[in-house]
Design a protein around this motif. Structure first.
Motif, short mmCIF file in Angstrom:
data_model
loop_
_atom_site.label_atom_id
_atom_site.label_comp_id
_atom_site.label_asym_id
_atom_site.label_seq_id
_atom_site.Cartn_x
_atom_site.Cartn_y
_atom_site.Cartn_z
N ALA A 283 -33.83 1.06 -53.24
CA ALA A 283 -33.17 2.45 -52.91
C ALA A 283 -31.60 1.92 -52.92
N LEU A 284 -30.77 2.82 -53.39
CA LEU A 284 -29.27 2.81 -53.15
C LEU A 284 -28.56 3.70 -52.54
N ALA A 285 -27.37 3.24 -51.73
CA ALA A 285 -26.60 3.89 -51.05
C ALA A 285 -25.21 3.58 -51.27
N THR A 286 -24.34 4.40 -51.03
CA THR A 286 -22.96 4.17 -51.77
C THR A 286 -21.95 5.08 -50.36
N ARG A 287 -21.00 4.40 -50.11
CA ARG A 287 -19.97 4.99 -49.29
C ARG A 287 -18.59 4.42 -49.60
N GLY A 288 -17.79 5.03 -49.51
CA GLY A 288 -16.16 4.31 -49.46
C GLY A 288 -16.15 3.50 -50.59
N GLY A 289 -16.65 3.64 -51.69
CA GLY A 289 -16.62 2.59 -52.68
C GLY A 289 -17.09 1.47 -52.82
N SER A 290 -18.37 1.26 -51.83
CA SER A 290 -19.00 0.15 -51.48
C SER A 290 -20.43 0.81 -51.66
N MET A 291 -21.45 -0.33 -52.42
CA MET A 291 -22.82 -0.09 -52.51
C MET A 291 -23.57 -0.67 -51.95
N CYS A 292 -24.77 -0.45 -51.56
CA CYS A 292 -25.90 -1.14 -51.13
C CYS A 292 -27.17 -0.88 -51.63
N ILE A 293 -27.99 -1.96 -52.11
CA ILE A 293 -29.36 -1.72 -52.73
C ILE A 293 -30.24 -2.52 -51.67
N ARG A 383 -33.17 4.96 -45.59
CA ARG A 383 -32.72 4.98 -44.64
C ARG A 383 -32.01 3.52 -44.16
N ASN A 384 -32.93 2.37 -44.67
CA ASN A 384 -32.50 1.10 -44.36
C ASN A 384 -31.23 0.66 -45.00
N ALA A 385 -31.05 1.27 -46.30
CA ALA A 385 -29.95 1.02 -47.26
C ALA A 385 -28.63 1.65 -46.69
N VAL A 386 -28.84 2.90 -45.99
CA VAL A 386 -27.58 3.64 -45.57
C VAL A 386 -27.13 2.61 -44.26
N GLU A 387 -28.12 2.22 -43.51
CA GLU A 387 -27.87 1.71 -41.83
C GLU A 387 -27.26 0.17 -42.50
N ALA A 388 -27.84 -0.44 -43.49
CA ALA A 388 -27.34 -1.83 -43.89
C ALA A 388 -25.62 -1.58 -44.24
N LEU A 389 -25.51 -0.53 -45.20
CA LEU A 389 -24.12 -0.30 -45.56
C LEU A 389 -23.12 0.14 -44.51
N ASP A 390 -23.67 1.09 -43.62
CA ASP A 390 -22.78 1.20 -42.61
C ASP A 390 -22.43 -0.25 -41.69
N ARG A 391 -23.30 -0.80 -41.49
CA ARG A 391 -22.91 -1.94 -40.75
C ARG A 391 -22.04 -2.88 -41.54
N ARG A 392 -22.21 -2.98 -42.77
CA ARG A 392 -21.33 -3.74 -43.78
C ARG A 392 -20.00 -3.12 -43.64
N LEU A 393 -19.72 -1.90 -43.72
CA LEU A 393 -18.46 -1.43 -43.74
C LEU A 393 -17.79 -1.54 -42.29
N ALA A 394 -18.56 -1.68 -41.15
CA ALA A 394 -17.96 -1.65 -39.83
C ALA A 394 -17.47 -3.23 -39.92
N GLU A 395 -18.26 -4.03 -40.28
CA GLU A 395 -17.86 -5.48 -40.30
C GLU A 395 -16.54 -5.62 -41.09
N THR A 396 -16.53 -5.21 -42.28
CA THR A 396 -15.47 -5.40 -43.18
C THR A 396 -14.09 -4.58 -42.37
N THR A 397 -14.32 -3.59 -41.95
CA THR A 397 -13.09 -2.87 -41.34
C THR A 397 -12.56 -3.93 -40.06
N THR A 398 -13.64 -4.37 -39.40
CA THR A 398 -13.21 -5.06 -38.17
C THR A 398 -12.45 -6.46 -38.43
N GLN A 399 -13.20 -7.03 -39.82
CA GLN A 399 -12.69 -8.48 -40.41
C GLN A 399 -11.19 -8.20 -41.10
N ALA A 400 -11.15 -7.03 -41.74
CA ALA A 400 -9.75 -6.69 -42.17
C ALA A 400 -8.42 -6.57 -41.13
#
Length: 642
Positions: A283-293, A383-400
């Motif tokens: 399953a694929l999720a996309t948000r903010g220019g990022s993708m998660c499979i 659902r898992n793809a969306v949740e994983a992408l949300d976590r990734r974006l949150a971590e990326t924002t914090t790291q930025a």
């Protein structure tokens, strides 16, 4: 049918047209493509776009090479991404194939090999773990396996993680009492080991079970891993009842514990995939220019774990094309199951199914469920793809934010894209080893890690000398007057924007001096040293090249980030050192004696007990060893006493 790597499968012809200069030039790029078109066939194949240095920019496949490559000369119809690629193209490499399906498989193979900047990439530096049930021994062993399938046996997987494999192997031990020890350990047992005492092994090493009954356990394990867990459960239940009826309550208790282990496994599945057989779910999720499979691995109706993937270079690429490219690269290493479920139709779905079918020799189906239980599995993967992408974006924002604050604190030119951290490890000079860890805005880049085995024994107990050897080898191709400024490889992502040295002012000064001797003066360096309380309060001191010393308040995010980088380098260096030390322990002085193979070495060790005893043995004693002729005995004696 030979595979995509067969040497006689493809004909490769590299276009000879090359333009000097690395600056983007649309006219030069189009001209290079047109020159290649003059001799291009219309048959299926794969093409590679290359820049002036020969680096691969893009890998593509086509049913008709001439028609596909011609489209790149119509620049106005291309997306901006491909326009930039054409402007950098200076040559092409053409590989012809027998079919478009073969071209698709070869395309995935070349993408994984060259990792071009204009292809969608599956960035995953770990191979998938499998369970291996060995068949090269009278009493087969169950073990975890990664990499090439060099052992005879049955491979079950892939599993999403090493933890999933470990849990399943533990379950197999409880259920079927199969051995997991090495053959050498097995051969040298005189009494059962602890696993037998805790009822996780049947102790075939000392004859507590015969060949026939052990073979029956192996067959039960194969049935379980093959999806016949219900039949195994029924068989165990019947055996437990029979033992109880015969008033053999001890055996009944053993069978009861095995049944409980089986019930626990069946109840601990994250998803219920009973009746699905072997299948992968995407399953694929996309948000903010990022993708998660998100991928779920189902084998024999059992969930063997799931993993999130974050493909890169997906800008301006349609979601169905990203999914198709991901599948092609994913199944380059992992054998596909007969059923693939997806939340959307991948690009060129029929071609993908045909290519995967050719690869494994049996039909592979790609389906998008519309109703029934399979849609529930797809929704769970989504659902898992969306949740994983949300976590990734949150971590990326914090790291930025952390990286931006680090730039401001240390006065860097910009957010570093490549950070290199160096450390070394040795015990009083023994097995000395240096380590380089690489990190970027997206996290650690483990495929860029590097170990440096110290080649000069005189440097092995000197941290400064070890640093010199590491740096000389790491920056060798940029050494020399002006070479560092002119070498175009510095634009290829290999040049560090920041170097962290695990050490204080002295180590930092020494590191800078080493690079200056090599003619490299523009590497940004920071030394990280423990504070006055040896880091117990987390108050590391950061040494700057200009002599400044910077400390951060406790719990500061930049401090945590830099500590994590330093700790990862330390972990990698210690792990590599332990591995090197363990390998050295298994090396025998007999390995260096010419003409002594594994069989003769084993015979000598069995006769004398240790390699030291062989080394000190008299010539007459060597002659008494089985399989040792007079000439061999003389050779061994001369080697150690010559």
């Amino acid at each position: 049918m030979s595979g995509p790597q067969s040497p006689d499968r493809f004909h490769e012809d590299k276009a000879s047209f090359t333009v000097t200069g690395s600056q983007p030039d649309m006219e030069a790029g189009v001209e290079a493509i047109r020159t290649t078109l003059k001799t291009l066939p219309t048959r299926p194949g794969v093409y590679r776009m290359q820049d002036a240095r020969g680096d691969v920019l893009y890998v593509g496949k086509a049913r008709a090479l001439r028609n596909r490559v011609t489209s790149y000369t119509q620049v106005d119809r291309l997306p901006k991404r491909l326009q930039r690629m054409v402007a950098q193209t200076r040559s092409m490499t053409i590989v012809t194939t027998n079919s478009e399906a073969e071209a698709l498989l070869l395309e995935a193979q070349l993408i994984k090999r060259f990792r071009p900047p204009y292809n969608v990439l599956l960035r995953d530096d770990k191979s998938f773990p499998f369970i291996l049930l060995r068949e090269d021994h009278d009493f087969p062993r169950v073990q975890k396996h990664r990499g090439a399938r060099k052992y005879k046996g049955r491979y079950y997987g892939p599993f999403a993680s090493a933890g999933s494999v470990t849990r399943t192997i533990n379950a197999l031990q409880k259920l079927f009492l199969l051995r997991s020890c090495t053959d050498s350990f097995f051969a040298n047992r005189s009494r059962p080991c602890l696993l037998y005492q805790i009822r996780r092994c049947s102790a075939p090493c000392v004859g507590r079970i015969d060949d026939a009954h052990y073979a029956e356990l192996v067959q039960d394990a194969q049935d379980f891993l093959g999806g016949k867990s219900t039949a195994v459960q029924k068989k165990l239940g019947q055996a437990m009842q029979a033992a109880s009826d015969a008033m053999d309550f001890e055996q009944a208790a053993v069978l009861r514990d095995r049944l409980k282990a089986l019930t626990f496994i069946q109840g601990s599945q994250a998803i219920n995939a009973e009746g699905l057989g072997d299948a992968d779910i995407f399953a694929l999720a996309t948000r903010g220019g990022s993708m998660c499979i998100q991928a779920f691995f189902i084998r024999g109706g059992q969930n063997w774990g799931h993993r999130s993937f974050f493909p890169v270079h997906t800008a301006e690429v349609a979601e169905d094309e990203v999914l198709s490219s991901f599948m092609a690269q994913f199944y380059e290493e992992v054998p596909p199951p007969k059923l693939i479920l997806s939340d959307r139709v991948p690009a060129e779905c029929d071609l993908m199914a045909q290519a995967l079918t050719e690869r494994i020799g049996s039909r592979v189906r790609i389906e998008v469920p519309q109703r029934g239980d399979r849609t529930r599995l797809i929704k769970q993967a989504q659902r898992n793809a969306v949740e994983a992408l949300d976590r990734r974006l949150a971590e990326t924002t914090t790291q930025a934010k952390v990286l931006e604050e680090m730039v401001e604190t240390f006065g860097l030119d910009g957010v570093p894209d490549r950070i290199e951290i160096y450390d070394n490890s040795h015990i009083q000079g023994a097995h000395a080893l240096g380590a380089m860890v690489v990190a970027g805005p997206e996290g650690f880049r483990k495929n860029a890690y590097r170990k440096f085995n110290m080649k000069n024994p005189e440097t092995s107990n000197d941290d400064f000398a070890m640093m010199r050897e590491m740096f000389e080898r790491r920056f060798a191709k940029w050494a020399g007057d002006g070479a560092a400024r002119e070498d175009p490889d510095r634009d290829g992502g290999e040049w560090p924007d920041l170097v962290l040295i695990d050490g204080g002012k002295g180590q930092l000064s020494a590191a800078r001096a080493i690079l200056e001797e090599m003619g490299i003066e523009d590497v940004c360096m920071i030394g990280i040293a423990k504070g006055p309380h040896h880091g117990r309060e987390g108050r590391e001191v950061f040494h700057m090249p200009d002599g400044r010393e910077i400390t951060f308040p406790l719990n500061h995010p930049v401090l945590f980030y830099l500590q994590r980088l330093r700790d990862e380098a330390h972990r990698f260096a210690i792990g590599a050192h332990r591995q090197k030390r363990s390998k050295a322990i298994t090396v025998s002085s007999l390995d260096e004696v010419p003409g002594i193979g594994p069989s003769r070495k084993k015979a000598l060790l069995m006769h004398f007990g240790t390699a030291r005893a062989v080394k000190s043995a008299a010539l007459e004693d060597l002659l008494k060893a089985p399989g040792v002729s007079k000439a061999v005995a003389q050779q061994i004696y001369d080697y150690f006493h010559g």
